[in-house]
Design a protein around this motif. Structure first.
Motif, PDB file in Angstrom:
ATOM      1  N   LYS A 227      60.856   5.295  34.188  1.00 21.62           N
ATOM      2  CA  LYS A 227      61.904   6.015  34.944  1.00 21.62           C
ATOM      3  C   LYS A 227      62.393   7.235  34.154  1.00 21.62           C
ATOM      4  CE  LYS A 227      63.513   2.038  37.571  1.00 21.62           C
ATOM      5  NZ  LYS A 227      64.456   0.928  37.611  1.00 21.62           N
TER       6      LYS A 227
ATOM      7  N   SER B 103      59.854   9.936  34.219  1.00 21.39           N
ATOM      8  CA  SER B 103      59.853  10.543  35.552  1.00 21.39           C
ATOM      9  C   SER B 103      60.971  11.580  35.674  1.00 21.39           C
ATOM     10  CB  SER B 103      60.004   9.447  36.615  1.00 21.39           C
ATOM     11  OG  SER B 103      60.095  10.034  37.887  1.00 21.39           O
TER      12      SER B 103
ATOM     13  N   VAL C 194      57.640   8.252  39.749  1.00 18.63           N
ATOM     14  CA  VAL C 194      57.505   6.946  39.080  1.00 18.63           C
ATOM     15  C   VAL C 194      56.186   6.278  39.471  1.00 18.63           C
ATOM     16  CG1 VAL C 194      58.443   4.588  39.064  1.00 18.63           C
ATOM     17  CG2 VAL C 194      59.959   6.535  38.718  1.00 18.63           C
TER      18      VAL C 194
END
Ligand code: FES
Length: 137
Positions: A26, A29, A36
Motif C-alpha cells: 500500500k 502504491s 496495489v
C-alpha cells in the motif's frame, strides 16, 4: 517510467524487511502511483519475492527439468521429514522456510538447492541431514 522501478523497489523492500507486507504494498502504491493490484501481481508472480514473513534460513529446491529427473522430489520428501514443512511453508520456530525455484544453473549436479542463496548440489538424504543439522546448531 516509474513502473520500471517496481522490481528494484520490491527487491529493496524485501531485503529491508525480509518480505513484502500488505502495508508495504500500500505504501509503495501511494509513493509511486502504481495500483496495489499491479504491485501485488508482480510481488506474487516472481518466486524471489515473498508476501509472508520468512524463516531465518531460506531453502529453495530447484524443480527445473534436470533436477526433477535427478530426484528433486526426494529432496523435498527428505526436507519434509526433517522440517515438517511443505514448499511455501515456514517452520513453527521460524528457523526455516521452504520453497521451490526454477533452474539455478548447476543442472549437471542435480538435484540442487539454494540455502540462503548458496548452492548445494548432488543432494541426498545424508547430505541434507548434515546441512539442516549445521543450520540448527
Ligand atoms: S534444473 Fe536444477 S539446476 Fe538446472
Amino acid at each position: 517510467m516509474v513502473q520500471d522501478l517496481l522490481l528494484p523497489i520490491l527487491k529493496h523492500e524485501q531485503k529491508k524487511s525480509g518480505y513484502i507486507s500488505e502495508a508495504a504494498i500500500k505504501r509503495i502504491s501511494i509513493q509511486t502511483g502504481i495500483p496495489v493490484s499491479r504491485i501485488f501481481g508482480v510481488a506474487t508472480f516472481y518466486s524471489m519475492f515473498h508476501t509472508k514473513p520468512q524463516g531465518k534460513n531460506m531453502i529453495e529446491v530447484c524443480h527445473g527439468p534436470s533436477c526433477h529427473l535427478n530426484g528433486s522430489f526426494n529432496v523435498l520428501k527428505s526436507l519434509y521429514k526433517s522440517l515438517k514443512i511443505k514448499p511455501g511453508e515456514t517452520t513453527k520456530d521460524k528457523k526455516f522456510s521452504l520453497h521451490t525455484c526454477s533452474c539455478i544453473g548447476c543442472c549437471d549436479k542435480g538435484p540442487a538447492m539454494l540455502l540462503n542463496g548458496k548452492q548445494y548440489t548432488l543432494l541426498d538424504e545424508t547430505k541434507l541431514k548434515a546441512i539442516i543439522k549445521k543450520c540448527r546448531s
